[in-house]
Design an enzyme around this catalytic site. Structure first.
Site, PDB file in Angstrom:
ATOM      1  N   THR A 299      -1.270  -0.782  -4.421  1.00  0.00           N
ATOM      2  CA  THR A 299      -2.158   0.356  -4.649  1.00  0.00           C
ATOM      3  C   THR A 299      -1.572   1.584  -3.967  1.00  0.00           C
ATOM      4  OG1 THR A 299      -3.456   0.100  -2.611  1.00  0.00           O
ATOM      5  CG2 THR A 299      -4.162  -1.172  -4.526  1.00  0.00           C
TER       6      THR A 299
ATOM      7  N   GLU B 128       0.846  -1.193   0.000  1.00  0.00           N
ATOM      8  CA  GLU B 128       0.000   0.000   0.000  1.00  0.00           C
ATOM      9  C   GLU B 128       0.884   1.247   0.000  1.00  0.00           C
ATOM     10  OE1 GLU B 128      -4.149  -1.120   2.229  1.00  0.00           O
ATOM     11  OE2 GLU B 128      -2.556  -0.251   3.462  1.00  0.00           O
ATOM     12  N   CYS B 129       0.666   2.137  -0.926  1.00  0.00           N
ATOM     13  CA  CYS B 129       1.335   3.434  -0.998  1.00  0.00           C
ATOM     14  C   CYS B 129       2.855   3.273  -0.903  1.00  0.00           C
ATOM     15  CB  CYS B 129       0.782   4.365   0.079  1.00  0.00           C
ATOM     16  SG  CYS B 129       1.107   6.117  -0.258  1.00  0.00           S
ATOM     17  N   GLY B 130       3.468   3.573   0.229  1.00  0.00           N
ATOM     18  CA  GLY B 130       4.908   3.397   0.360  1.00  0.00           C
ATOM     19  C   GLY B 130       5.337   1.975   0.099  1.00  0.00           C
TER      20      GLY B 130
END
Length: 439
Positions: A429, A324-326
């Site tokens: 994502t 997720e993200c990072g």
């Protein structure tokens, strides 16, 4: 239900977090059991809450979470619940989600918790009361119990401000001086993380002493109320696996406590590992999850960790890996830091991102999965939140989901995925998953 309060204000930056932390510390010093919460999608404030209150802080999100889930999460044994709001009391998105528009006022109304407004009185006197009075009258279902004045310049200033609140018949529960000396450090995504803040215990003790000295704690506690609604049974979010290798260190720390709690309640075992310490996922795990965080601050170190790269590469050949993200950026091919230097990431996806070209991406997200991720099948609808400054330079893999914002407009950050030769799957994502969508 535990009696509670929502700490809010007219806007961001009025001192909600500082007062909330000081209040938690002051009540804890009285040997009260304080259950902290954060209204809305935030990772950083709850970590500070957890240290101040000595209990894990949970997010309550009116846009992403159904009422039953919010009521269930809020049902904690404690002497008092303290929920810090986000932005202004009624600030949210235009289109409602599961419970509301994501405003702190939605949580106050659902829970029946009165609101304590933190009012920054810089450059104001009696006019501050008009702002508070407007907030108090804006919605009948969100009750304002009183205000705490922040950044009071002098006794004369305080007297003038109090005169306005007396005229408006709104109780003043405290007045914090302008030079309280309890500011917290910050960076581009908000406050510096709790675990990175030096001498945090001392800072929180000071905040507690300031709040105790300048606020009427007895009146604040007396203002807390318990809502009349009983917790309703809600379906637990399925865990991504029964043995979950979870990246957890200063680079990967943004994971919602309610998700971890739900995974464990479903019988899953969490197996933490540190990418920064050059550790790979536990080989006994059946899935690997890389949360968000600050990989851009540690990109060089991550790029040099050969044991991590080899271990997660082997794992991904046969089992699912999700970021997720990072965590998504770390799974990609490369990351360009703020100084313009490219660092090779784990290379399990083709994603290339850059912090040299900063662009803020912020908002709620509703995603319909085009491919499965651990715990969720194709077609599942997930609610989440995106907040980062990275720019996508290349995203060559297959889109993971159809993603839109809270108003239904399409979002280009679809996430991506690819199959591994041994049957595993890697996915990622930019949005952080909060809850499954029912609406």
């Amino acid at each position: 239900m535990t009696p509670g309060l929502v700490i809010s204000g007219a806007a961001s930056g009025v001192g909600k977090t500082t007062f909330t932390l000081g209040l938690m510390a002051a009540l804890r010093a009285r040997e009260m059991a304080v259950q902290p919460f954060k209204c809305g999608p935030d990772y950083i404030d709850p970590a500070f809450h957890t240290v101040a209150a000595g209990r894990a802080s949970l997010n309550l999100d009116g846009w992403a979470m159904a009422p039953a889930q919010i009521l269930d999460l809020a049902d904690r044994e404690a002497d008092i619940a303290v929920a810090e709001g986000s932005m202004g009391l009624f600030d949210g998105v235009a289109q409602p989600g599961e419970t509301g528009v994501g405003a702190s006022g939605d949580i106050a109304a659902l829970m029946g918790w009165p609101v304590v407004l933190v009012i920054d009185v810089t450059g104001q006197a009696q006019s501050a009361a008009a702002v508070a009075q407007g907030l108090a009258q804006f919605r009948e279902d969100a009750q304002v119990a009183g205000v705490v004045l922040n950044k009071v310049a002098s006794p004369r200033h305080e007297a003038l401000v109090r005169a306005g609140f007396a005229q408006a018949a709104i109780p003043v529960l405290g007045a914090l001086p302008r030079q309280a000396g309890i500011e917290l450090p910050s960076r581009h995504l908000g406050l510096v993380q709790a675990e990175e803040t030096g001498d945090l215990e001392s800072l929180l003790a000071k905040a507690g002493n300031v709040v105790a000295a300048h606020c009427d704690l007895d009146a604040i506690v007396a203002a807390a109320r318990a809502g009349q609604r009983k917790p309703a049974v809600h379906r637990l979010t399925p865990p991504p696996g029964m043995r979950i290798a979870l990246a957890r260190d200063a680079a990967f720390s943004f994971v919602y406590p309610h998700l971890i709690e739900g995974w464990r309640a479903a019988g899953a075992t969490i197996l933490p590992f540190s990418p920064l310490a050059d550790e790979g996922p536990d080989d006994s795990a059946d899935c690997c999850w890389l949360p968000g965080g600050y990989p851009e601050l540690h990109a060089g170190r991550l790029a040099a960790n050969a044991t991590l790269r080899a271990g997660i590469g082997r794992f991904a050949q046969t089992r699912p890996v999700h970021g997720e993200c990072g965590g998504y950026m770390a799974l990609g091919a490369g990351l360009i830091d703020a100084q313009g230097q490219r660092h090779a990431m784990l290379g399990l996806l083709g994603l290339e991102t850059s912090f040299a070209k900063r662009k803020m991406n912020l908002g709620y997200r509703l995603a319909r999965l085009s491919a499965p991720i651990p715990g969720h099948a194709v077609g599942a609808r997930l609610r989440g939140h995106e907040f980062h400054y990275a720019t996508i330079l290349s995203q060559p893999d297959a889109p993971l989901a159809e993603v839109c914002d809270a108003n239904g407009a399409g979002v280009a950050q679809t996430g991506s995925w690819r199959k591994a030769a041994g049957g595993g799957q890697v996915s990622g994502t930019f949005f952080h998953f909060i809850a499954e969508a029912s609406l």
